[in-house]
Design a protein around this motif. Structure first.
Motif, PDB file in Angstrom:
ATOM      1  N   GLU A 242       0.822  -1.210   0.000  1.00 50.22           N
ATOM      2  CA  GLU A 242       0.000   0.000   0.000  1.00 50.22           C
ATOM      3  C   GLU A 242       0.859   1.265   0.000  1.00 50.22           C
ATOM      4  O   GLU A 242       0.441   2.303  -0.503  1.00 50.22           O
ATOM      5  N   ASN A 245       1.581   1.781  -3.505  1.00 52.12           N
ATOM      6  CA  ASN A 245       0.331   2.153  -4.154  1.00 52.12           C
ATOM      7  C   ASN A 245       0.025   3.632  -3.939  1.00 52.12           C
ATOM      8  O   ASN A 245      -0.377   4.335  -4.870  1.00 52.12           O
ATOM      9  N   THR A 274      -4.898  -3.953  -4.890  1.00 51.11           N
ATOM     10  CA  THR A 274      -5.040  -2.505  -5.052  1.00 51.11           C
ATOM     11  C   THR A 274      -3.933  -1.940  -5.926  1.00 51.11           C
ATOM     12  O   THR A 274      -4.177  -1.108  -6.816  1.00 51.11           O
TER      13      THR A 274
END
Length: 361
Positions: A242, A245, A274
């Motif tokens: 993340e 990301n 994601t």
């Protein structure tokens, strides 16, 4: 009329450690440094190349750590104008911080021509900073040898863009800086693919003019795009996916850019659904994401599942290209072509087996 290798080498001074002087060290201006350098060359009995040197006026003198894409285009335009006038051989003295980046960019920009460009610099200033009342060569500096060897290499007239440093020369696209202060600060290799293999040994006048015409048609657009073009880098660290990301999402609102995704080892990148979706979105928005390795040698491969997943989400493998070479190719494509599709097509068309280790799926 076609120039021959007996014509003067065009010497370009662009600043950097090579021309630094005083306490603290700072680059001398061209109007001060060039006359000193010219006199030093004339005083050397071994400088038999003196009559073959001409000084190409350059207004951009700055520390190479401060260079921008706009500055890269400045040097491209400067050399292009001289090449159009019939000059073929150039030596560019610049700083070492971005020497490999600038060299790789010029190699991309002049691909398909018969130009001869040699870039060099030094880890220590040419002039002895302890001698404040007279300009003399520092006997412990690498600058004088680097310059003389670069001039000899350019004098041979072999087509292509090369970097000469520390007694060795390599195709510019293969070179990277591997030491922050040692005199042997750079390395490269001779197994170069595109753009090195695109240079023409003997380019007929008609073909050279066609090449020049093609460059001139888009020069204005290149200069305009250079004002806002960006190449981003996302460096993987031992964080969760993340984190990467969020970094990637931060650039998606910007105009289409180049993004270098620096993975571990052979290009391994932490996976998350994601992040995969964000990579798909980056592609849809026109960004080019290139997978690269943090390792200085070896490049990327798809041997590990930890790295291969990204290539299913429009990441383009950087193969064995160095980070400076990837940056240079991305920058040139962003400047030269007006659509994401054309940029990707040109990247893939220019890839050869010495660039890439990813197997075709």
């Amino acid at each position: 009329m076609t120039k021959t290798i007996s014509d003067p080498i065009q010497l370009i001074y662009a600043g950097g450690t090579f021309g630094s002087y005083g306490k603290p060290l700072a680059s001398l201006s061209a109007d001060v440094f060039l006359p000193v350098l010219q006199k030093l060359l004339s005083d050397q009995e071994s400088a038999t190349h003196l009559s073959k040197i001409s000084w190409l006026n350059n207004s951009l003198i700055k520390d190479s750590s401060q260079l921008t894409p706009n500055d890269f285009v400045h040097f491209y335009q400067l050399i292009l104008a001289a090449y159009e006038q019939g000059h073929r051989q150039f030596v560019l003295i610049t700083g070492t911080d971005t020497l490999s980046y600038l060299g790789a960019f010029l190699a991309e920009a002049f691909a398909g021509s018969d130009i001869c460009i040699v870039l060099t610099g030094s880890m220590r200033p040419l002039l002895d900073a302890e001698q404040l009342h007279t300009y003399c060569v520092d006997a412990h500096s690498d600058a004088w040898d680097n310059l003389n060897e670069a001039l000899r290499l350019a004098g041979a007239g072999e087509s292509g863009v090369k970097i000469h440093f520390g007694g060795e020369a390599w195709p510019a696209q293969t070179v990277q800086k591997i030491h922050s202060h040692d005199l042997m600060a750079f390395t490269g290799h001779s197994r170069a693919a595109y753009p090195a293999n695109s240079y023409i040994k003997n380019l007929p006048d008609t073909r050279r003019q066609h090449w020049l015409d093609d460059q001139q048609k888009v020069l204005g657009e290149i200069q305009e795009r250079a004002q806002s073009v960006r190449v981003q880098a996302i460096y993987c660290l031992p964080n969760d996916a993340e984190t990467i990301n969020h970094q990637l999402q931060a650039v998606l609102s910007q105009p289409p850019s180049g993004i270098i995704l620096l993975g571990f080892g052979a290009g391994n990148v932490p996976y998350s659904k994601t992040l995969a979706d964000t990579l798909d979105l980056a592609y849809k928005k026109g960004h080019m994401v290139i997978g690269a390795s943090q390792c200085p040698f070896g490049g990327v491969s798809d041997n590990y599942a930890a790295g291969s997943w990204q290539y299913e989400h429009h990441v383009i493998a950087g193969g064995r290209l160095t980070i400076p070479a990837i940056y240079a190719r991305l920058l040139w494509l962003l400047l030269r072509y007006d659509s994401p599709a054309r940029r990707k097509q040109r990247w893939l068309n220019n890839v050869s087996q010495t660039d890439i280790t990813i197997k075709k799926r």
